[in-house]
Design a protein around this motif. Structure first.
Motif, mmCIF file in Angstrom:
data_model
loop_
_atom_site.group_PDB
_atom_site.id
_atom_site.type_symbol
_atom_site.label_atom_id
_atom_site.label_comp_id
_atom_site.label_asym_id
_atom_site.label_seq_id
_atom_site.Cartn_x
_atom_site.Cartn_y
_atom_site.Cartn_z
ATOM 1 N N LEU A 151 11.678 6.020 37.445
ATOM 2 C CA LEU A 151 12.466 5.546 38.580
ATOM 3 C C LEU A 151 13.241 6.666 39.262
ATOM 4 C CD1 LEU A 151 13.557 3.197 40.286
ATOM 5 C CD2 LEU A 151 15.358 2.908 38.576
ATOM 6 N N TYR A 162 7.666 3.795 34.039
ATOM 7 C CA TYR A 162 7.876 4.085 35.454
ATOM 8 C C TYR A 162 9.037 5.067 35.619
ATOM 9 C CZ TYR A 162 8.787 3.353 40.417
ATOM 10 O OH TYR A 162 8.984 3.534 41.767
ATOM 11 N N GLU A 200 12.834 9.842 39.306
ATOM 12 C CA GLU A 200 11.941 10.803 39.969
ATOM 13 C C GLU A 200 11.396 10.247 41.273
ATOM 14 O OE1 GLU A 200 7.432 12.374 39.147
ATOM 15 O OE2 GLU A 200 8.811 12.283 37.430
ATOM 16 N N ARG A 201 10.993 8.979 41.249
ATOM 17 C CA ARG A 201 10.428 8.378 42.465
ATOM 18 C C ARG A 201 11.497 8.156 43.519
ATOM 19 N NH1 ARG A 201 5.340 6.288 41.156
ATOM 20 N NH2 ARG A 201 4.515 7.678 39.541
ATOM 21 N N VAL A 202 12.688 7.727 43.077
ATOM 22 C CA VAL A 202 13.760 7.462 44.035
ATOM 23 C C VAL A 202 14.159 8.726 44.789
ATOM 24 C CG1 VAL A 202 16.216 6.878 44.169
ATOM 25 C CG2 VAL A 202 14.670 5.409 42.892
ATOM 26 N N HIS A 253 2.198 1.257 40.113
ATOM 27 C CA HIS A 253 2.264 1.926 38.812
ATOM 28 C C HIS A 253 1.817 0.999 37.693
ATOM 29 C CE1 HIS A 253 3.945 4.731 35.788
ATOM 30 N NE2 HIS A 253 4.337 3.639 35.162
ATOM 31 N N HIS A 255 10.205 0.472 49.093
ATOM 32 C CA HIS A 255 9.422 1.545 48.471
ATOM 33 C C HIS A 255 9.276 1.308 46.970
ATOM 34 C CE1 HIS A 255 8.812 4.042 51.927
ATOM 35 N NE2 HIS A 255 10.098 4.261 52.141
ATOM 36 N N ILE A 256 10.370 0.939 46.327
ATOM 37 C CA ILE A 256 10.348 0.725 44.875
ATOM 38 C C ILE A 256 9.410 -0.420 44.521
ATOM 39 C CG2 ILE A 256 11.724 0.024 42.880
ATOM 40 C CD1 ILE A 256 14.110 1.439 44.173
ATOM 41 N N ASP A 289 5.744 0.763 44.956
ATOM 42 C CA ASP A 289 5.392 1.815 44.007
ATOM 43 C C ASP A 289 5.378 1.292 42.579
ATOM 44 O OD1 ASP A 289 4.778 4.654 43.721
ATOM 45 O OD2 ASP A 289 6.681 4.805 42.671
ATOM 46 N N ARG A 327 12.358 10.813 46.097
ATOM 47 C CA ARG A 327 11.514 10.981 47.274
ATOM 48 C C ARG A 327 12.054 10.216 48.471
ATOM 49 N NH1 ARG A 327 5.588 9.568 44.622
ATOM 50 N NH2 ARG A 327 5.643 11.063 42.884
ATOM 51 N N TRP A 328 12.810 9.144 48.191
ATOM 52 C CA TRP A 328 13.257 8.252 49.261
ATOM 53 C C TRP A 328 14.760 8.348 49.493
ATOM 54 C CZ3 TRP A 328 10.608 4.908 45.281
ATOM 55 C CH2 TRP A 328 9.220 5.056 45.358
ATOM 56 N N ASP A 345 2.121 2.158 33.051
ATOM 57 C CA ASP A 345 0.812 2.234 33.683
ATOM 58 C C ASP A 345 -0.265 2.068 32.617
ATOM 59 O OD1 ASP A 345 0.700 4.626 32.301
ATOM 60 O OD2 ASP A 345 0.836 5.907 34.080
#
Length: 358
Positions: A303, A301, A305-307, A329, A321-322, A325, A309-310, A295
């Motif tokens: 990954l 990124y 942590e974000r994954v 980012h 989603h990836i 997002d 959520r889904w 960012d």
């Protein structure tokens, strides 16, 4: 067009109504200067001609063409209008060239990365590919899948290099994998054979292409049998996959061999890991362009942590989603190609999806 025409009319009336000492004539150039933002060469030329005609009318009504100031303004309007039209012609030509290049690149990318079927046997699969060179829409990350006996074999990889040489190496590896994936009993045997092929290719071109001599390929091989709730992995210097199970995200960070193209190992030297892969589990494969996207603050990124959520999403929803997002980012632009493959084991029939690979 109507806006700029109206602007010319308004400016002409304002100039004619203003005192002679107020020099508003140069403002007429605003109209042809604005036109290229929404019109092509013909529209810009028409507005330019209208502007010059307006300048001529003003000169005739304000002292005639014998006035040196009027002549200078007309010459300036005509010159600037022609320059703006010339700029618009060059821009349109470059846009057409870029459109043709993008069309060729998209066709090459479709030929290189043929879509993986949404279903292979009992596996649901979705893919994502984002090229760093947005205008070209082609890069050197790779993935594909094929049936092998009573299961499916896949590869995801990343050619370390840039330009057409890297794309050529990607095409070579994909073609070789599709041809011989089903001919080897184990993934280490397959990896060893492909390593020799890549090394031979790089050796053949090293003497004529200095960039190719520095290339290698990170790759992750995956074998998922139909009749066992496991997945077999052979990692050749590639980022480890993520296993999504229930509410957990596990990084399968096992042993890894050097990347392909170095030609330093035999089959027995390659790892052959086996991990549980049950109905409802999802494996997420990806290239380092995903986890190395930064960012504005330089933060990578996250990954995993974000994954989390889904977790529980279908493969298609997960990669969607990836994609969104990741671009958010990175501010809409990636510094490297990024690819991801989501694979979910379902309770479907093992034979489903076979025709999609023929």
């Amino acid at each position: 067009m109507l806006v700029t025409i109206a602007l010319v009319v308004v400016l002409t009336v304002a100039i004619l109504q203003s005192p002679a000492s107020t020099r508003l004539g140069p403002l007429l150039v605003i109209a042809p200067a604005l036109t290229p933002s929404f019109a092509g060469p013909r529209g810009t030329a028409a507005v330019g001609a209208l502007t010059v005609a307006a300048g001529l009318l003003i000169a005739l009504l304000r002292g005639g063409l014998t006035n040196g100031d009027h002549l200078a303004q007309l010459a300036a309007l005509a010159t600037l209008s022609m320059m703006i039209v010339l700029f618009t012609v060059v821009r349109e030509r470059r846009n057409r060239q870029l459109a043709r290049a993008q069309s060729v690149a998209e066709a090459a990318q479709r030929a290189l990365l043929r879509p993986i079927p949404e279903r292979i046997g009992s596996l649901q699969i979705a893919t994502m590919y984002l090229a760093a060179e947005y205008e070209a829409q082609i890069g050197a990350d790779l993935y594909t899948a094929t049936r092998s006996g009573d299961g499916a074999r896949m590869i995801i990889g990343d050619v370390r290099g840039k330009g057409l040489a890297a794309v050529g190496e990607s095409a070579l590896l994909l073609s070789a994998f599709r041809l011989i994936a089903a001919q080897h009993a184990t993934l280490p045997d397959l990896a060893s054979t492909l390593d020799r092929n890549v090394s031979r290719y790089l050796l053949d071109f090293a003497q004529t292409d200095s960039e190719t001599a520095e290339h290698f390929v990170t790759a992750l091989f995956l074998d998922i049998p139909d009749d066992a709730p496991v997945a077999r992995l052979t990692n050749c210097g590639h980022p480890p996959p993520l296993l999504l199970r229930h509410d957990r995200v596990v990084c399968l960070d096992g042993a890894a061999a050097p990347p392909l193209g170095l030609g330093t190992l035999v089959a027995d030297d390659y790892p052959d890991d086996t991990v549980p892969f049950e109905v409802g589990d999802t494996l997420l494969l990806y290239t380092d362009g995903v986890i190395e996207a930064r960012d504005r603050s330089g933060v990578f990124y996250p990954l995993a942590e974000r994954v989390a959520r889904w977790n529980g999403c279908t493969p298609e929803a997960l990669v969607s989603h990836i994609r969104r997002d990741l671009l958010a980012h990175a501010g809409g632009r990636l510094g490297d190609d990024a690819a991801a493959v989501a694979i979910r084991r379902t309770a479907g029939q093992p034979g489903q999806g076979l025709l999609g690979l023929l």
